[in-house]
Scaffold this motif. Structure first.
Motif, PDB file in Angstrom:
ATOM      1  N   ASP A  20      -1.194 -13.895  27.153  1.00 15.05           N
ATOM      2  CA  ASP A  20      -1.091 -12.460  27.370  1.00 15.05           C
ATOM      3  C   ASP A  20       0.172 -12.178  28.177  1.00 15.05           C
ATOM      4  O   ASP A  20       0.611 -12.993  28.983  1.00 15.05           O
ATOM      5  CB  ASP A  20      -2.307 -11.939  28.126  1.00 15.05           C
ATOM      6  CG  ASP A  20      -3.581 -12.013  27.302  1.00 15.05           C
ATOM      7  OD1 ASP A  20      -3.482 -12.013  26.060  1.00 15.05           O
ATOM      8  OD2 ASP A  20      -4.666 -12.094  27.895  1.00 15.05           O
ATOM      9  N   CYS A  21       0.739 -11.014  27.967  1.00  9.55           N
ATOM     10  CA  CYS A  21       1.913 -10.587  28.724  1.00  9.55           C
ATOM     11  C   CYS A  21       1.514 -10.471  30.197  1.00  9.55           C
ATOM     12  O   CYS A  21       0.523  -9.811  30.517  1.00  9.55           O
ATOM     13  CB  CYS A  21       2.410  -9.247  28.189  1.00  9.55           C
ATOM     14  SG  CYS A  21       3.824  -8.578  29.080  1.00  9.55           S
ATOM     15  N   PRO A  22       2.265 -11.088  31.097  1.00 12.07           N
ATOM     16  CA  PRO A  22       1.903 -11.010  32.508  1.00 12.07           C
ATOM     17  C   PRO A  22       2.102  -9.625  33.117  1.00 12.07           C
ATOM     18  O   PRO A  22       1.584  -9.344  34.182  1.00 12.07           O
ATOM     19  CB  PRO A  22       2.815 -12.037  33.170  1.00 12.07           C
ATOM     20  CG  PRO A  22       3.969 -12.162  32.245  1.00 12.07           C
ATOM     21  CD  PRO A  22       3.439 -11.897  30.870  1.00 12.07           C
ATOM     22  N   LEU A  23       2.818  -8.751  32.420  1.00  9.59           N
ATOM     23  CA  LEU A  23       3.033  -7.413  32.952  1.00  9.59           C
ATOM     24  C   LEU A  23       1.979  -6.432  32.444  1.00  9.59           C
ATOM     25  O   LEU A  23       1.306  -5.778  33.227  1.00  9.59           O
ATOM     26  CB  LEU A  23       4.438  -6.918  32.589  1.00  9.59           C
ATOM     27  CG  LEU A  23       4.919  -5.711  33.366  1.00  9.59           C
ATOM     28  CD1 LEU A  23       5.098  -6.059  34.839  1.00  9.59           C
ATOM     29  CD2 LEU A  23       6.231  -5.203  32.799  1.00  9.59           C
ATOM     30  N   LEU A  76       5.137 -11.202  40.015  1.00 10.74           N
ATOM     31  CA  LEU A  76       4.468 -10.334  39.040  1.00 10.74           C
ATOM     32  C   LEU A  76       3.591  -9.299  39.741  1.00 10.74           C
ATOM     33  O   LEU A  76       3.495  -8.161  39.292  1.00 10.74           O
ATOM     34  CB  LEU A  76       3.650 -11.178  38.080  1.00 10.74           C
ATOM     35  CG  LEU A  76       4.494 -12.072  37.174  1.00 10.74           C
ATOM     36  CD1 LEU A  76       3.627 -13.091  36.460  1.00 10.74           C
ATOM     37  CD2 LEU A  76       5.267 -11.239  36.179  1.00 10.74           C
ATOM     38  N   GLU A  77       2.985  -9.685  40.852  1.00 12.34           N
ATOM     39  CA  GLU A  77       2.135  -8.755  41.598  1.00 12.34           C
ATOM     40  C   GLU A  77       2.951  -7.581  42.133  1.00 12.34           C
ATOM     41  O   GLU A  77       2.521  -6.433  42.062  1.00 12.34           O
ATOM     42  CB  GLU A  77       1.423  -9.475  42.757  1.00 12.34           C
ATOM     43  CG  GLU A  77       0.428 -10.513  42.321  1.00 12.34           C
ATOM     44  CD  GLU A  77       1.069 -11.832  41.859  1.00 12.34           C
ATOM     45  OE1 GLU A  77       2.233 -12.109  42.223  1.00 12.34           O
ATOM     46  OE2 GLU A  77       0.402 -12.556  41.103  1.00 12.34           O
ATOM     47  N   ALA A  78       4.138  -7.871  42.666  1.00 15.64           N
ATOM     48  CA  ALA A  78       4.995  -6.803  43.195  1.00 15.64           C
ATOM     49  C   ALA A  78       5.468  -5.889  42.069  1.00 15.64           C
ATOM     50  O   ALA A  78       5.513  -4.666  42.236  1.00 15.64           O
ATOM     51  CB  ALA A  78       6.195  -7.404  43.932  1.00 15.64           C
ATOM     52  N   LEU A  79       5.796  -6.469  40.924  1.00 21.89           N
ATOM     53  CA  LEU A  79       6.220  -5.645  39.784  1.00 21.89           C
ATOM     54  C   LEU A  79       5.100  -4.719  39.330  1.00 21.89           C
ATOM     55  O   LEU A  79       5.303  -3.520  39.144  1.00 21.89           O
ATOM     56  CB  LEU A  79       6.656  -6.532  38.620  1.00 21.89           C
ATOM     57  CG  LEU A  79       7.995  -7.238  38.770  1.00 21.89           C
ATOM     58  CD1 LEU A  79       8.157  -8.308  37.697  1.00 21.89           C
ATOM     59  CD2 LEU A  79       9.130  -6.234  38.713  1.00 21.89           C
ATOM     60  N   ARG A  80       3.891  -5.269  39.148  1.00 23.68           N
ATOM     61  CA  ARG A  80       2.762  -4.454  38.672  1.00 23.68           C
ATOM     62  C   ARG A  80       2.356  -3.388  39.684  1.00 23.68           C
ATOM     63  O   ARG A  80       1.837  -2.342  39.306  1.00 23.68           O
ATOM     64  CB  ARG A  80       1.572  -5.357  38.346  1.00 23.68           C
ATOM     65  CG  ARG A  80       1.740  -6.134  37.060  1.00 23.68           C
ATOM     66  CD  ARG A  80       0.472  -6.829  36.656  1.00 23.68           C
ATOM     67  NE  ARG A  80       0.060  -7.838  37.608  1.00 23.68           N
ATOM     68  CZ  ARG A  80       0.232  -9.154  37.454  1.00 23.68           C
ATOM     69  NH1 ARG A  80       0.789  -9.620  36.370  1.00 23.68           N
ATOM     70  NH2 ARG A  80      -0.184  -9.979  38.379  1.00 23.68           N
ATOM     71  N   ALA A  81       2.607  -3.631  40.959  1.00 20.87           N
ATOM     72  CA  ALA A  81       2.216  -2.671  41.999  1.00 20.87           C
ATOM     73  C   ALA A  81       3.191  -1.495  42.115  1.00 20.87           C
ATOM     74  O   ALA A  81       2.833  -0.463  42.681  1.00 20.87           O
ATOM     75  CB  ALA A  81       2.109  -3.386  43.345  1.00 20.87           C
ATOM     76  N   ALA A  86       3.611   0.658  36.978  1.00 16.69           N
ATOM     77  CA  ALA A  86       2.191   0.929  36.727  1.00 16.69           C
ATOM     78  C   ALA A  86       2.031   2.054  35.700  1.00 16.69           C
ATOM     79  O   ALA A  86       1.178   1.973  34.808  1.00 16.69           O
ATOM     80  CB  ALA A  86       1.477   1.280  38.030  1.00 16.69           C
ATOM     81  N   ALA A  87       2.849   3.095  35.800  1.00 16.88           N
ATOM     82  CA  ALA A  87       2.781   4.194  34.832  1.00 16.88           C
ATOM     83  C   ALA A  87       3.185   3.699  33.442  1.00 16.88           C
ATOM     84  O   ALA A  87       2.551   4.047  32.441  1.00 16.88           O
ATOM     85  CB  ALA A  87       3.693   5.341  35.270  1.00 16.88           C
TER      86      ALA A  87
END
Length: 111
Positions: A20-23, A76-81, A86-87
């Motif tokens: 799965d895409c990590p983003l 990845l956590e910082a990117l998703r946050a 997120a939008a």
């Protein structure tokens, strides 16, 4: 006389059999819709890569400079946050896994 060495092209990014895409979390389908993203940009000394959808990869580089990615958004956590990411993830999750936005804006403004 010496022979000229052929430069070997790097292999195309290939997603594992079921990944799965990590983003965005959508399934990665091996092929041209998969890119490798350096968590820390190569220009900043990064080496670790993750496979993700091309549209997700393009969005990250459209939103952030390489300095921002290296300094603040190298996980990845910082990117998703991040609110903008997120939008985007909320929007792209409603698209099929092979979806790629092919609309390109012109480089120059019309006169």
């Amino acid at each position: 006389m010496h022979r000229r060495q052929r430069t070997q092209l790097p292999p195309l990014p290939v997603a594992p059999a079921r990944a799965d895409c990590p983003l965005c979390g959508r399934p990665l389908i091996p092929g041209p819709a998969v890119d490798l993203h350096h968590l820390i940009p190569k220009s900043q000394g990064g080496r670790e890569t993750v496979a993700m959808h091309r549209i997700c990869h393009r969005k990250l580089h459209a939103l952030f400079s390489e300095t921002e990615l290296a300094r603040d958004l190298h996980t990845l956590e910082a990117l998703r946050a991040h609110p903008s990411v997120a939008a985007f993830v909320r929007w792209v999750r409603r698209r099929p896994p092979e979806f790629d936005d092919t609309h390109h804006r012109p480089r120059r403004a019309p006169r």
